[in-house]
Design an enzyme around this catalytic site. Structure first.
Site, short mmCIF file in Angstrom:
data_model
loop_
_atom_site.label_atom_id
_atom_site.label_comp_id
_atom_site.label_asym_id
_atom_site.label_seq_id
_atom_site.Cartn_x
_atom_site.Cartn_y
_atom_site.Cartn_z
N ALA A 312 0.84 -1.21 0.00
CA ALA A 312 0.00 0.00 0.00
C ALA A 312 0.86 1.25 0.00
O ALA A 312 1.97 1.24 0.56
CB ALA A 312 -0.92 -0.02 1.22
N CYS A 439 12.73 5.70 1.70
CA CYS A 439 12.78 7.15 1.47
C CYS A 439 13.49 7.80 2.65
O CYS A 439 13.03 8.79 3.22
CB CYS A 439 11.38 7.73 1.26
SG CYS A 439 10.21 7.40 2.59
#
Length: 549
Positions: A312, A439
């Site tokens: 997701a 990230c």
């Protein structure tokens, strides 16, 4: 309470007053009116806008500060400002950011001016907002009780400010607040063409009617447009032919209704009405191209079976489906139930038919079970600190933020999970390519994770490979092989990402075993072959004896 799917982010949430009208129409009751204080004050349009913007900003500031102090943030500054309850988003966003920027000064001034009593200490966030406007902002449209209270004490506040500046040996508050300046994160608007529905040239032709469009040149099917290009209502976005590189800010419409209006979406008429009113609102936070590099780095073959381990909201999942041309099979694994609904919505929008959604814990999947034993490629993008996107999230404005220090305990916990997940991904017997991405800009989540798992990877026949060989920013030189890793820079590239690509050198070695166990397997096979040869020779010898006699 009836549980409904999470509201699609392409139909974001409407202002609260519109929802209240819709609920009132269904229930046959009038919507609630303005607050008692606002009814007492007759305001002009500009005064009303400033009045409500300060109060909306105060509510958001309270949630931001509470989340920051408890290290349990309920959302980013942007996501809270762009919630459906906030009417004047632009003014509210500016007030929250500017107040946070000057917050250390404001707190010191209020303490030294000694103007607050018990009543106002219970409304500290609103006092902070108003104090910012009195000292640094626009103090012309000051209506409301806190505004009047602080305006009467403006001289005391300014005197305390001057003493504080003299103590810090600076000329102005701007000099003192320079450390909190928002970095320049202006970047091109990236969109990815969903080749399951549309070819790249047709997308360029249609998008080119609205803005200048360029191919990215590095990531397949990625297009680059000028900064701040607005494509929310473009038909290609609405029908899933083009995906914006965005992160949804509002996830659960049902929870919103329950928290703000005390009702659920059990009424079909209410649900349909809310769908109609929500279509025009825009609820996205834009990202750069680095997140779209991850699926392209994995490079699965069209007929492969692929696993997206932490799937997701699904942008990378549907990108994989497009890269595979809708062929093969993708298992999209997601543990969080709410994020799972968002994942399904992304898949439905993309039109991908080769994705199977799995609600479960990736770490608990048995690699030798039949559904997973044929997996040829795994994309692993696990939970991380998100430090590479702090400028987007405005974390640098938070009181706890320090660019030189981070929460070591949290980073260690994240790194521990990341190592387990990467080791598990490499243990699937048929897997040939594994991408690990974050990230984050922290070495502990990136190079250190890879370095700690590299011996296991080598024993299983894997080696590091360089994704996007022409990319010039590589891993930190902390171990041999780090030159194969990929980094994006949070300043130069506007966000910090990390990608590591593992490929199996010898696809025949697919045992989930440490080196000594692999040796035992080879030895056992050699014995079996030797025994077979001896048995064959024995049979031949007997045949010759029979012939002799």
């Amino acid at each position: 309470m009836t549980v409904l799917p999470i509201f699609p982010t392409r139909f974001p949430l409407p202002p609260l007053e519109l929802i209240q009208v819709g609920v009132a129409m269904v229930r046959g009751k009038p919507p609630s009116g303005p607050s008692a204080e606002s009814r007492r004050i007759k305001l002009s349009s500009a005064e009303r806008s400033s009045y409500f913007a300060r109060r909306e900003a105060a509510k958001i500031l309270r949630r931001v500060l509470e989340g920051d102090s408890s290290r349990r943030a309920v959302g980013t500054i942007k996501s809270l400002v762009y919630s459906p309850t906030v009417r004047n988003k632009k003014a509210t966003f500016a007030l929250v950011c500017e107040t946070l920027k000057y917050l250390p000064i404001i707190r010191n001034v209020l303490e030294n001016a000694r103007v607050l009593n018990g009543k106002w200490k219970r409304q500290l966030e609103l006092v902070y907002i108003v104090t910012y406007d009195v000292l640094f902002g626009q103090a012309k449209l000051m209506v409301g009780d806190p505004e009047k209270f602080l305006i009467l004490r403006k001289d005391a506040l300014q005197s305390a400010l001057q003493k504080f500046l003299m103590k810090k040996k600076v000329k102005s508050a701007d000099d003192l607040a320079a450390f909190h300046q928002t970095p320049d994160v202006l970047k091109p608007r990236y969109v990815r063409v969903n080749t399951l529905k549309l070819d790249v040239e047709s997308a360029i032709l249609q998008l080119g009617k609205h803005a200048k469009v360029q191919k990215d040149g590095l990531v397949p099917d990625l297009l680059m447009l000028p900064p701040n290009t607005d494509l929310h209502d473009h038909p290609l976005i609405m029908n899933g032919s083009v995906f914006m590189q965005v992160r949804p800010l509002v996830v659960n419409f049902m929870v919103f209704l329950k928290e703000n209006l005390g009702c659920s979406c059990s009424s079909l008429s209410l649900w349909i009405m809310m769908l109609f009113v929500c279509i025009r609102m825009h609820m996205y936070a834009f990202q750069g191209k680095a997140s779209s590099m991850v699926a392209a780095a994995l490079g699965p073959e069209p007929d492969w079976e692929v696993l997206d381990a932490c799937s997701a909201p699904g942008n990378k999942t549907v990108h994989l489906a497009a890269l595979m041309g809708g062929n093969g099979k993708i298992i999209a694994c997601e543990l969080n139930e709410q994020r799972l609904t968002r994942l399904r919505q992304t898949i439905n929008l993309s039109g991908a038919s080769n994705i199977e959604v799995l609600h479960g814990d990736f770490l608990k999947l048995n690699p030798r079970d039949l559904p997973y034993s044929k997996i040829r490629a795994i994309l692993l993008d696990p939970s991380c600190s998100g430090s590479g996107t702090t400028a987007n999230r405005l974390d640098h404005l938070l009181p706890s933020y320090d660019a030189n220090t981070q929460d070591a305990e949290r980073l260690n916990k994240l790194a521990s999970f990341q190592k387990k997940a990467l080791a598990h991904a490499l243990s699937f017997p048929a897997v040939e390519r594994v991408v690990y991405s974050t990230c984050s800009i922290h070495q502990i989540e990136n190079e250190d994770v890879v370095a700690s798992i590299l011996p296991l990877a080598t024993s299983l026949g894997f080696q590091l490979a360089a994704p996007f060989p022409k990319w010039n920013r590589r891993g930190l030189p902390v171990f041999s092989g780090s030159e194969y890793l990929l980094r994006t820079d949070p300043v130069e590239d506007k966000e910090g990402f990390f990608i590591a690509l593992f490929i199996r050198k010898d696809p025949e070695i697919k045992e989930e075993s440490p080196p000594e166990e692999i040796t035992h397997v080879k030895t056992r096979r050699k014995k079996q072959r030797r025994n077979a040869s001896i048995s064959c020779l024995t049979r031949l010898s007997k045949m010759n004896l029979y012939r002799f006699f």
